[in-house]
Design an enzyme around this catalytic site. Structure first.
Site, PDB file in Angstrom:
ATOM      1  N   THR A 126      43.212  43.564  41.187  1.00  0.00           N
ATOM      2  CA  THR A 126      42.955  43.780  42.603  1.00  0.00           C
ATOM      3  C   THR A 126      44.212  43.477  43.411  1.00  0.00           C
ATOM      4  O   THR A 126      44.976  42.584  43.062  1.00  0.00           O
ATOM      5  CB  THR A 126      41.802  42.879  43.078  1.00  0.00           C
ATOM      6  OG1 THR A 126      40.648  43.162  42.285  1.00  0.00           O
ATOM      7  CG2 THR A 126      41.472  43.105  44.542  1.00  0.00           C
ATOM      8  N   THR A 144      41.034  47.814  44.626  1.00  0.00           N
ATOM      9  CA  THR A 144      40.903  47.263  43.280  1.00  0.00           C
ATOM     10  C   THR A 144      40.668  48.336  42.230  1.00  0.00           C
ATOM     11  O   THR A 144      40.069  49.374  42.508  1.00  0.00           O
ATOM     12  CB  THR A 144      39.752  46.237  43.225  1.00  0.00           C
ATOM     13  OG1 THR A 144      39.723  45.618  41.942  1.00  0.00           O
ATOM     14  CG2 THR A 144      38.405  46.892  43.504  1.00  0.00           C
ATOM     15  N   GLY A 207      41.003  38.450  42.876  1.00  0.00           N
ATOM     16  CA  GLY A 207      40.462  37.408  42.011  1.00  0.00           C
ATOM     17  C   GLY A 207      38.974  37.481  41.763  1.00  0.00           C
ATOM     18  O   GLY A 207      38.351  36.471  41.432  1.00  0.00           O
ATOM     19  N   GLY A 208      38.338  38.657  41.914  1.00  0.00           N
ATOM     20  CA  GLY A 208      36.914  38.785  41.606  1.00  0.00           C
ATOM     21  C   GLY A 208      36.067  37.858  42.460  1.00  0.00           C
ATOM     22  O   GLY A 208      36.258  37.744  43.670  1.00  0.00           O
TER      23      GLY A 208
END
Length: 315
Positions: A126, A144, A207-208
């Protein structure tokens, strides 16, 4: 890819969906055994939505809505706003406990009612950037591929690397985030624009699931504790994004770590290049006529760049 970008610059974004780029992309996917068609691409329409201001203490936030992490960020603000953030110029153990509880509660509601099939700490690919110009206009943008290198498939005719965003769906039917035709999926992006009493800022991260806790803490540092952008980005953080434990930066003081561990399982981790235990944020701030920028201090992929204007003002 260079030819693709030039064609988009010349013909506009619908070239991607309705023009030769879209036709080539669909043909490449079908040649690899996929089912994407030119008709699928031509039917796609992005939506532009109004963004409401969410007040918070002496400031407020403009948050993305729908299936982003924006509603979960607003949930965290509501939980934090109901209590008092303690500590003189930086959060103490009680404040970090409030962060951990707010994140845990907000993620319980998010995963139960909205759904998310992504593992809490899966590798991500991302990119976020925040921009402020000489007039104070701001952009916070996140894009992303989802996992590292997305689907790991390149369309040879267009040079485009394809994402694997279908992984965001729940594969089992009948759930809030289940896969279905024409349905949008839940995702973790959380670009925000915020206001303090005397400044405005734009922040986001990669970073999700770790994105929202990072953006929320940085925003709280700026509003609740009056930090400047540099101090906020250097301050240690925690992550509590749905996993079994609170991940705490080992640079936090022993007193804060002890306070967190009183009622929670806590695992400490270094803030380092790899593995990434915390999100990778980027942000800008404007106070008066002066602009500031910062990126994750330990990331070799993060940069902050200023371009002086002809008048000598930062742009």
């Amino acid at each position: 890819m260079a030819e693709t970008l030039q064609a988009l610059a010349t013909h506009g974004h619908r070239e991607f969906y309705e023009g030769e780029i879209g036709r080539r992309l669909a043909a490449d996917v079908q040649a690899k055994g996929g089912s994407l068609s030119a008709e699928d691409l031509s039917a796609y329409r992005a939506t532009i939505t109004e963004i409401a201001r969410t007040p918070y203490r002496g400031g407020g936030f403009y948050l993305p809505g729908d299936l982003t992490a924006g509603p979960t960020f607003a949930d965290v603000l509501s939980r934090l706003g109901a209590g008092e953030m303690t500590g003189a110029h930086q959060p103490d153990g009680q404040s970090f406990g409030a962060y951990a509880d707010a994140f845990a509660g907000a993620y319980r509601d998010r995963l139960a009612g909205m759904g998310d099939n992504e593992a809490p700490h899966s590798p991500a690919c991302t990119t976020h950037f925040s921009v402020v110009d000489r007039d104070g206009n701001m952009v916070a943008m996140t894009q992303t591929l989802l996992s590292v290198f997305g689907s790991r498939v390149v369309s040879p005719s267009t040079g485009l690397l394809l994402n694997n965003g279908i992984m965001w769906f729940d594969p089992e039917p009948g759930r809030p985030n289940s896969l279905a035709p024409g349905k949008r999926c839940l995702m973790n992006v959380c670009p925000v624009i915020g206001e303090t009493a005397d400044a405005r800022f734009a922040i986001g991260a990669s970073g999700g699931r770790k994105i929202m806790p990072a953006v929320a803490q940085l925003s709280s540092f700026l509003i609740d504790f009056g930090m400047d952008l540099d101090a906020a980005f250097h301050h240690p953080r925690i992550d509590a994004s749905g996993g079994p434990a609170v991940i705490a930066d080992e640079a936090l003081s022993p007193a804060i770590l002890a306070a967190l561990a009183e009622t929670r399982r806590v695992v400490t981790a270094p803030r380092t290049v790899y593995p990434n235990s915390f999100a990778c944020p980027a942000g800008v701030m404007r106070r008066g006529v002066e602009n500031f920028g910062a990126s994750e201090i330990m990331s070799p992929w993060g940069d902050a760049v200023a371009e002086p204007s002809g008048a000598g003002d930062p742009s």
